[in-house]
Design a protein around this motif. Structure first.
Motif, PDB file in Angstrom:
ATOM      1  N   PHE A 191      -6.189   3.287   1.891  1.00  0.00           N
ATOM      2  CA  PHE A 191      -5.539   2.028   1.531  1.00  0.00           C
ATOM      3  C   PHE A 191      -5.411   1.169   2.787  1.00  0.00           C
ATOM      4  O   PHE A 191      -5.018   1.662   3.838  1.00  0.00           O
ATOM      5  N   LEU A 192      -5.733  -0.115   2.663  1.00  0.00           N
ATOM      6  CA  LEU A 192      -5.548  -1.079   3.747  1.00  0.00           C
ATOM      7  C   LEU A 192      -4.452  -2.060   3.360  1.00  0.00           C
ATOM      8  O   LEU A 192      -4.571  -2.762   2.345  1.00  0.00           O
ATOM      9  N   ASN A 193      -3.380  -2.113   4.138  1.00  0.00           N
ATOM     10  CA  ASN A 193      -2.367  -3.155   3.979  1.00  0.00           C
ATOM     11  C   ASN A 193      -2.812  -4.363   4.790  1.00  0.00           C
ATOM     12  O   ASN A 193      -2.349  -4.600   5.896  1.00  0.00           O
ATOM     13  N   ALA A 194      -3.747  -5.126   4.229  1.00  0.00           N
ATOM     14  CA  ALA A 194      -4.463  -6.105   5.046  1.00  0.00           C
ATOM     15  C   ALA A 194      -4.204  -7.553   4.667  1.00  0.00           C
ATOM     16  O   ALA A 194      -4.816  -8.456   5.236  1.00  0.00           O
ATOM     17  N   LEU A 214      -3.373   3.678   5.272  1.00  0.00           N
ATOM     18  CA  LEU A 214      -2.836   4.897   4.694  1.00  0.00           C
ATOM     19  C   LEU A 214      -3.983   5.678   4.073  1.00  0.00           C
ATOM     20  O   LEU A 214      -4.881   5.088   3.458  1.00  0.00           O
ATOM     21  N   ASN A 215      -3.963   6.984   4.238  1.00  0.00           N
ATOM     22  CA  ASN A 215      -4.895   7.857   3.546  1.00  0.00           C
ATOM     23  C   ASN A 215      -4.105   8.753   2.609  1.00  0.00           C
ATOM     24  O   ASN A 215      -3.030   9.249   2.965  1.00  0.00           O
ATOM     25  N   GLY A 235       0.800  -1.218   0.000  1.00  0.00           N
ATOM     26  CA  GLY A 235       0.000   0.000   0.000  1.00  0.00           C
ATOM     27  C   GLY A 235       0.833   1.269   0.000  1.00  0.00           C
ATOM     28  O   GLY A 235       0.500   2.243  -0.684  1.00  0.00           O
ATOM     29  N   LYS A 236       1.933   1.284   0.760  1.00  0.00           N
ATOM     30  CA  LYS A 236       2.773   2.481   0.815  1.00  0.00           C
ATOM     31  C   LYS A 236       3.431   2.734  -0.535  1.00  0.00           C
ATOM     32  O   LYS A 236       3.519   3.879  -0.998  1.00  0.00           O
ATOM     33  N   GLU A 237       3.883   1.679  -1.170  1.00  0.00           N
ATOM     34  CA  GLU A 237       4.489   1.821  -2.494  1.00  0.00           C
ATOM     35  C   GLU A 237       3.467   2.382  -3.495  1.00  0.00           C
ATOM     36  O   GLU A 237       3.778   3.267  -4.304  1.00  0.00           O
ATOM     37  N   ALA A 238       2.223   1.859  -3.410  1.00  0.00           N
ATOM     38  CA  ALA A 238       1.168   2.346  -4.297  1.00  0.00           C
ATOM     39  C   ALA A 238       0.832   3.809  -3.993  1.00  0.00           C
ATOM     40  O   ALA A 238       0.644   4.615  -4.914  1.00  0.00           O
ATOM     41  N   ALA A 239       0.763   4.152  -2.711  1.00  0.00           N
ATOM     42  CA  ALA A 239       0.456   5.528  -2.334  1.00  0.00           C
ATOM     43  C   ALA A 239       1.495   6.494  -2.890  1.00  0.00           C
ATOM     44  O   ALA A 239       1.159   7.555  -3.441  1.00  0.00           O
ATOM     45  N   ASP A 240       2.759   6.138  -2.754  1.00  0.00           N
ATOM     46  CA  ASP A 240       3.821   6.983  -3.308  1.00  0.00           C
ATOM     47  C   ASP A 240       3.689   7.109  -4.824  1.00  0.00           C
ATOM     48  O   ASP A 240       3.878   8.197  -5.397  1.00  0.00           O
ATOM     49  N   PHE A 241       3.368   6.012  -5.477  1.00  0.00           N
ATOM     50  CA  PHE A 241       3.224   5.978  -6.935  1.00  0.00           C
ATOM     51  C   PHE A 241       2.124   6.922  -7.396  1.00  0.00           C
ATOM     52  O   PHE A 241       2.320   7.757  -8.292  1.00  0.00           O
ATOM     53  N   TYR A 242       0.934   6.815  -6.758  1.00  0.00           N
ATOM     54  CA  TYR A 242      -0.189   7.655  -7.177  1.00  0.00           C
ATOM     55  C   TYR A 242       0.036   9.126  -6.836  1.00  0.00           C
ATOM     56  O   TYR A 242      -0.339  10.013  -7.600  1.00  0.00           O
ATOM     57  N   CYS A 243       0.635   9.388  -5.678  1.00  0.00           N
ATOM     58  CA  CYS A 243       0.881  10.776  -5.296  1.00  0.00           C
ATOM     59  C   CYS A 243       1.856  11.439  -6.263  1.00  0.00           C
ATOM     60  O   CYS A 243       1.731  12.642  -6.552  1.00  0.00           O
ATOM     61  N   GLU A 244       2.798  10.671  -6.773  1.00  0.00           N
ATOM     62  CA  GLU A 244       3.730  11.234  -7.752  1.00  0.00           C
ATOM     63  C   GLU A 244       3.027  11.503  -9.081  1.00  0.00           C
ATOM     64  O   GLU A 244       3.183  12.573  -9.678  1.00  0.00           O
ATOM     65  N   GLY A 253      -0.388  14.221  -5.600  1.00  0.00           N
ATOM     66  CA  GLY A 253      -1.170  14.097  -4.375  1.00  0.00           C
ATOM     67  C   GLY A 253      -0.283  14.116  -3.146  1.00  0.00           C
ATOM     68  O   GLY A 253       0.913  14.413  -3.211  1.00  0.00           O
ATOM     69  N   LYS A 254      -0.879  13.779  -2.009  1.00  0.00           N
ATOM     70  CA  LYS A 254      -0.104  13.721  -0.772  1.00  0.00           C
ATOM     71  C   LYS A 254      -0.671  12.656   0.155  1.00  0.00           C
ATOM     72  O   LYS A 254      -1.868  12.364   0.139  1.00  0.00           O
ATOM     73  N   ILE A 255       0.222  12.065   0.948  1.00  0.00           N
ATOM     74  CA  ILE A 255      -0.176  11.098   1.964  1.00  0.00           C
ATOM     75  C   ILE A 255      -0.570  11.870   3.218  1.00  0.00           C
ATOM     76  O   ILE A 255       0.196  12.693   3.715  1.00  0.00           O
ATOM     77  N   THR A 256      -1.776  11.615   3.721  1.00  0.00           N
ATOM     78  CA  THR A 256      -2.266  12.343   4.895  1.00  0.00           C
ATOM     79  C   THR A 256      -2.284  11.500   6.159  1.00  0.00           C
ATOM     80  O   THR A 256      -2.427  12.037   7.251  1.00  0.00           O
ATOM     81  N   ALA A 257      -2.176  10.187   6.031  1.00  0.00           N
ATOM     82  CA  ALA A 257      -2.050   9.291   7.186  1.00  0.00           C
ATOM     83  C   ALA A 257      -1.218   8.102   6.749  1.00  0.00           C
ATOM     84  O   ALA A 257      -1.424   7.563   5.655  1.00  0.00           O
TER      85      ALA A 257
END
Length: 288
Positions: A49-52, A38-39, A15-24, A28-32
């Motif tokens: 995003f749920l790393n579940a 992750l939000n 999830g963190k890798e995906a969040a960084d990818f989309y924010c780039e 965008g920005k990671i808020t949590a």
């Protein structure tokens, strides 16, 4: 923009890798940022995003349409999203858009990149595809959802029989494309008769943050009508199999009380034993 309704995407540890990818890609920005949740905000819109774990895989039954303002913008997003991804529909001119493409990215999320009319401030539109036993149910779903949520309305509805690119000979009365709003949040939907090897699941769900128990009860009970199924921790599936999380804002307030970690943990434990979230029981756990 209504950020009390937003999609939740299930990830298997990336999830963190995906969040960084989309924010780039989308500036965008990671808020949590926690190990499990992750939000992020893209175009001012919230996504969770749920790393579940490996239990559920995301699929194209719920995709995300990106409304673009120029051909260059379409091309830019496309070039990034196809990296290690799979093209589902080539980027090209279609009857409904001068420039459009559909791609499944490297994280299993599907995007429809679309040059066309904007929907106010909302640039990312969750798009439901009604297939298998749900094929032909898109209109019913629109009526169902807009009857449940306040500040809702039905937008444009285009049927396959109305002559816009029906190369697959879909049933003429089925919906090729429709838009609707639930509490000022825009969604798209369509019918599709292709025998896809997937359907709605928990890989992508819709979260609704509620103000109080009355609102929580109303949405929970209404979404369960006509064959919905309760799950745990505020999750349910409606009659079409779409997953929803009905989450009181008070739950997050109590869970995130970092000044009282032991009390917050009691709230988490209480929540884990619930189906529908009951605020009074959370308060009791916090104060016990």
């Amino acid at each position: 923009m209504n950020n009390n309704i937003f999609p939740c995407l299930w990830f298997n540890g990336d999830g963190k890798e995906a969040a960084d990818f989309y924010c780039e890609i989308f500036n965008g920005k990671i808020t949590a940022d926690t190990p499990v949740v992750l939000n992020i905000k893209l175009f001012g819109q919230k996504l969770m995003f749920l790393n579940a774990g490996p239990q559920f895989e995301k699929n194209a039954s719920i995709s995300f349409t990106i409304l673009c303002e120029s051909e260059d913008e379409v091309q830019q997003y496309w070039n990034n999203l196809i990296k290690n991804g799979i093209i589902l529909m080539d980027l090209a001119e279609y009857p409904w858009s001068k420039k459009y493409g559909w791609v499944r990215d490297q994280f299993g999320v599907t995007w429809q990149i679309y040059l066309g009319e904007s929907k106010g401030d909302q640039r990312i539109i969750p798009t439901l595809m009604f297939i298998h036993q749900n094929n032909g149910q898109a209109k019913k779903a629109i009526e169902f959802y807009t009857s449940i949520f306040p500040n809702s309305k039905v937008g444009g509805i285009l049927k396959y029989g109305e002559g816009v690119g029906n190369e697959n000979h879909e049933i003429s009365e089925n919906i090729q494309h429709a838009d609707f709003e639930i509490d000022h949040y825009t969604m798209f939907c369509m019918d599709n008769s292709h025998d896809h090897q997937f359907d709605f699941n928990e890989g992508i769900s819709m979260v609704v943050m509620t103000d109080d128990q009355i609102q929580t009860d109303h949405l929970w009970n209404s979404l369960l009508l006509d064959g919905g199924r309760e799950s745990m921790c505020g999750w349910l599936k409606d009659q079409f199999g779409v997953s929803w999380q009905i989450v009181p804002k008070r739950l997050l307030e109590l869970m995130n009380d970092f000044d009282q970690p032991q009390k917050a943990q009691k709230v988490v434990e209480a929540m884990m034993g619930m189906q529908k979230i009951v605020i009074a029981d959370l308060e009791h756990a916090y104060n016990s």
